[in-house]
Design an enzyme around this catalytic site. Structure first.
Site, short mmCIF file in Angstrom:
data_model
loop_
_atom_site.label_atom_id
_atom_site.label_comp_id
_atom_site.label_asym_id
_atom_site.label_seq_id
_atom_site.Cartn_x
_atom_site.Cartn_y
_atom_site.Cartn_z
N GLU A 89 52.15 63.50 55.02
CA GLU A 89 51.75 63.73 56.41
C GLU A 89 50.49 62.96 56.79
O GLU A 89 50.33 62.55 57.94
CB GLU A 89 51.52 65.23 56.64
CG GLU A 89 52.77 66.09 56.51
CD GLU A 89 53.77 65.88 57.63
OE1 GLU A 89 53.36 65.41 58.71
OE2 GLU A 89 54.96 66.17 57.42
N GLU A 98 47.41 62.77 64.40
CA GLU A 98 48.68 62.06 64.54
C GLU A 98 48.48 60.71 65.22
O GLU A 98 47.65 60.58 66.13
CB GLU A 98 49.63 62.93 65.36
CG GLU A 98 51.04 62.42 65.48
CD GLU A 98 51.95 63.41 66.20
OE1 GLU A 98 53.09 63.02 66.51
OE2 GLU A 98 51.52 64.56 66.44
N ASN A 133 51.68 77.11 67.28
CA ASN A 133 51.07 77.05 65.95
C ASN A 133 49.55 77.03 66.03
O ASN A 133 48.87 77.69 65.23
CB ASN A 133 51.57 75.82 65.19
CG ASN A 133 52.97 76.02 64.62
OD1 ASN A 133 53.32 77.11 64.18
ND2 ASN A 133 53.76 74.96 64.61
#
Length: 224
Positions: A89, A98, A133
């Site tokens: 990741e 990201e 989340n």
């Protein structure tokens, strides 16, 4: 006075337990192991000066069942699996955020209403994503995930706690089903069932490598 002594004793035992958990996992996540991952990141990677082994060890004190609730081999496999996904990741701890940022606001989740001025793209070691989340992780850890999601990219201990929160909430319960089940729990809708076999294999390769370093068999059901 007796009550105060009892409270202090309980708190003291809890603190000792946290230290024991950190030490147990630390015996597996050695300095050499952690550095072996992060040293593969380029020198100009933002994550290289952000992620630290100590921050990870500080974070696991809040998650006493991580890497400790099974046999010695099962615990090593769980730790290997966690770091395999983290490696994938973050690109060996290169990325804090990201690359392709988007808002990631699920408006149907009215229990975690989006702040229109914020974006809930991937941040941290497991790239926490989506408003629900961030909201749930914030409530569990103790930060304002909906209004200050950027905290995950600013506080490295909170960053690791979000990864561990997601793991213990969504992944820990399936670890006994094999590594493939952990991939499905993290990004199954995008990668599993033939959707992205190269990505699935990349995760497997990291996992088997770390299992080798931990001197433990990787087990069955590696793919999803």
């Amino acid at each position: 006075m007796a009550f105060q002594v009892a409270v202090f004793t309980i708190l003291g035992l809890a603190f000792v337990a946290q230290i024991a958990v950190a030490q147990s996992v630390a015996d597996t996540v050695t300095v050499d192991f952690f550095n072996g991952i992060i040293n593969q990141a380029a020198a100009d990677c933002a994550g290289k000066s952000f992620y630290t082994r100590q921050a990870f060890l500080d974070a696991i004190g809040s998650y006493p069942n991580f890497g400790t609730s099974g046999s010695a081999d099962e615990n090593k496999r769980e730790i290997a699996a966690f770091f395999a996904h983290v490696t994938h990741e973050t690109g060996h701890f290169c990325y804090i955020e990201e690359i392709n940022k988007a808002t990631y606001c699920d408006t149907t989740r009215t229990d975690y209403p989006c702040n229109p001025d914020k974006q809930y793209y991937g941040r941290g070691p497991l790239q926490l994503t989506w408003n629900y989340n961030y909201g749930a992780a914030g409530n569990a850890i103790g930060f304002d995930g909906l209004n200050s999601p950027e905290t995950v990219a600013q506080d490295v201990v909170i960053a690791f706690k979000t990864g561990l929160w997601y793991w213990m909430t969504n992944v820990h319960s399936v670890i006994g089903q094999g590594f493939g089940a952990t991939t499905r729990a993290i990004n199954g809708a995008v990668e599993c069932d033939g959707k992205s076999p190269a990505t699935v294999q990349a995760r497997i390769d990291y996992y088997t490598n770390y299992c080798t370093q931990f001197n433990v068999a990787p087990g069955d059901n590696l793919s999803c």
